[in-house]
Enzyme design. Structure first.
Site, PDB file in Angstrom:
ATOM      1  N   SER A 130       0.780  -1.247   0.000  1.00  0.00           N
ATOM      2  CA  SER A 130       0.000   0.000   0.000  1.00  0.00           C
ATOM      3  C   SER A 130       0.806   1.288   0.000  1.00  0.00           C
ATOM      4  O   SER A 130       0.231   2.365  -0.143  1.00  0.00           O
ATOM      5  CB  SER A 130      -0.965   0.013   1.192  1.00  0.00           C
ATOM      6  OG  SER A 130      -2.085  -0.789   0.918  1.00  0.00           O
TER       7      SER A 130
ATOM      8  N   LYS B 190       0.224   3.755  -2.743  1.00  0.00           N
ATOM      9  CA  LYS B 190      -0.761   4.836  -2.690  1.00  0.00           C
ATOM     10  C   LYS B 190      -0.090   6.211  -2.636  1.00  0.00           C
ATOM     11  O   LYS B 190      -0.706   7.214  -2.977  1.00  0.00           O
ATOM     12  CB  LYS B 190      -1.684   4.642  -1.490  1.00  0.00           C
ATOM     13  CG  LYS B 190      -2.598   3.406  -1.608  1.00  0.00           C
ATOM     14  CD  LYS B 190      -3.472   3.232  -0.378  1.00  0.00           C
ATOM     15  CE  LYS B 190      -4.517   2.129  -0.551  1.00  0.00           C
ATOM     16  NZ  LYS B 190      -3.939   0.781  -0.482  1.00  0.00           N
TER      17      LYS B 190
ATOM     18  N   SER C 269      -5.977   3.154   4.476  1.00  0.00           N
ATOM     19  CA  SER C 269      -5.451   2.362   3.357  1.00  0.00           C
ATOM     20  C   SER C 269      -6.557   1.728   2.527  1.00  0.00           C
ATOM     21  O   SER C 269      -6.455   0.566   2.099  1.00  0.00           O
ATOM     22  CB  SER C 269      -4.492   1.279   3.869  1.00  0.00           C
ATOM     23  OG  SER C 269      -3.552   0.923   2.884  1.00  0.00           O
TER      24      SER C 269
END
Length: 414
Positions: free
Chosen positions: A111, A114, A168
């Site tokens: 993640s 991102k 997230s």
């Protein structure tokens, strides 16, 4: 000198040329192992096979960064032992790389990808714009992280960014990517392409995005160095800094869908426990393991840490980041083993490269690769020319040797 000795000498010359000019060969300097604690091997799926190292891209930011091992300033104390496979500590303002373990080694992001979505799209979307959620926004891996938006619901862009960076949310990632790509069925694909273009413009040559969220995808990679380049862009953005320091946020109710509102919290524990924390992003998949991006300020310095391929034991990813930040702040001002290239440097090098057929990198601490070499690697142009001459000459020498042997044999038999 006999023809046999000439052939042997030329062959040796070829081998020596290859070893000297091909980075990553056995002739390269021995790498310093990164300090790691002893832990039990985790039960995890096999890591994806990364592309071959690109000798040019490995030197982005300085020749000393072209290592899979540890690189720290001369005389610096040993950094803390962490489970992260690769990491980097750098100065957000000066761009100085204070130390690193395998800065350009390919890793899977989870993640922390991102942060690349944010660097690509945060300025494209009005925070107050309302987004209506469609079914494809919820097409995410089962049991993966989601902030809880619902199909048919309407949410401000700012709330989706909070859902992405605090909780997230992979669902929020899809919605933001779709909107940044124009809002249509191909919006996510367009944004992923834009993410890859953004990475290239920053000099993040080990980065290739397949999903906007960081959910595992075939061929998806990044590196600790690349994440630091991306983080530098993010932390220059006021909205990003505000979002990642937010401790909790409210997801609005959706009366038309009969869904109530709820609160969600920031999962990055650095902001609760580290003085001067500026925020960051956590990440985990069973393939990528734990990843982390975090930043903090102290005594007028702003440092960023990125780490990949970590385990949560004996300490979690953010704690490993905190330990590395402490080590970085302990380094004297001016310490450096390389630097974070700027987009202007990358653009200037690309322009220079287009004007000349040769691609070069500058010395330690100042290296900028305008364009990485072929993924398959290879010899430099001079080495290739030398190799071609040698290889072309060896067959002729072998023929001469065979003729000489036949002549001697005839003379001895007569």
């Amino acid at each position: 000198m006999t023809t046999r000795r000439i052939a042997a000498a030329l062959t040796a010359s070829l081998l020596a040329t290859t070893l000297i000019t091909f980075p990553g060969s056995p002739a390269a300097a021995a790498e310093i192992p990164c300090p790691h604690p002893k832990i039990a091997k985790p039960s995890a799926p096999p890591r994806p096979v990364p592309p071959a190292d690109d000798p040019t891209a490995m030197k982005v930011g300085g020749d000393d960064l072209a290592t899979h091992g540890l690189i720290i300033p001369a005389g610096a104390k040993q950094p803390p032992a962490v489970t992260a496979t690769t990491w980097i500590v750098a100065d957000l303002d000066t761009g100085a790389v204070l130390g690193s373990c395998g800065p350009h080694v390919y890793q899977t992001p989870a993640s922390v990808q991102k942060t690349l979505l944010a660097a690509t799209a945060i300025d494209k979307l009005d925070p107050a714009q309302k987004v209506k959620i469609v079914q494809s926004d919820l097409d995410i891996e089962v049991n993966s992280s989601a902030v809880g938006i619902v199909v048919g619901g309407t949410y401000p862009v700012a709330t989706l960014w909070l859902g992405l960076l605090l909780n997230s949310g992979n669902d929020a990632a899809n919605a933001l990517a779709r909107m940044a790509g124009g809002g249509g069925a191909d919006g996510v694909a367009k944004t992923v392409a834009a993410m890859n273009a953004k990475a290239a413009s920053l000099g993040a040559y080990q980065t290739h995005a397949v999903t906007p969220s960081g959910l595992d995808g075939k061929g998806q990679f990044t590196s600790a160095y690349d994440l630091a380049l991306i983080a530098r862009v993010d932390f220059a953005n006021a909205d990003f800094r505000k979002y990642v320091l937010t401790r909790s946020a409210q997801m609005p109710a959706q009366p038309a869908r009969k869904v109530g509102g709820f609160q969600f919290q920031n999962e990055n524990k650095l902001i609760y426990n580290y003085p001067g924390a500026m925020g960051g992003k956590t990440g985990f998949t069973t393939v990528a393991r734990h990843s982390y991006v975090g930043a903090a300020q102290r005594n007028g310095r702003r440092l960023v840490v990125t780490l990949l391929g970590a385990e949560a034991q004996p300490i979690r990813g953010w704690q490993q980041g905190a330990a590395l930040l402490d080590w970085g702040f302990a380094q004297p001002a001016g310490s450096s083993v390389g630097h974070l290239v700027t987009p202007d440097e990358v653009a200037a090098s690309a322009q220079a490269s287009s004007a000349t057929p040769e691609k070069t990198t500058t010395g330690s601490g100042a290296g900028v690769a305008a364009e990485p070499a072929s993924k398959s690697g290879g010899l430099s142009v001079p080495a290739a020319a030398t190799a071609a001459v040698v290889l072309a000459g060896i067959p002729l020498l072998l023929v001469l040797t065979q003729r000489r042997r036949r002549r001697i044999a005839r003379e001895q038999s007569s």
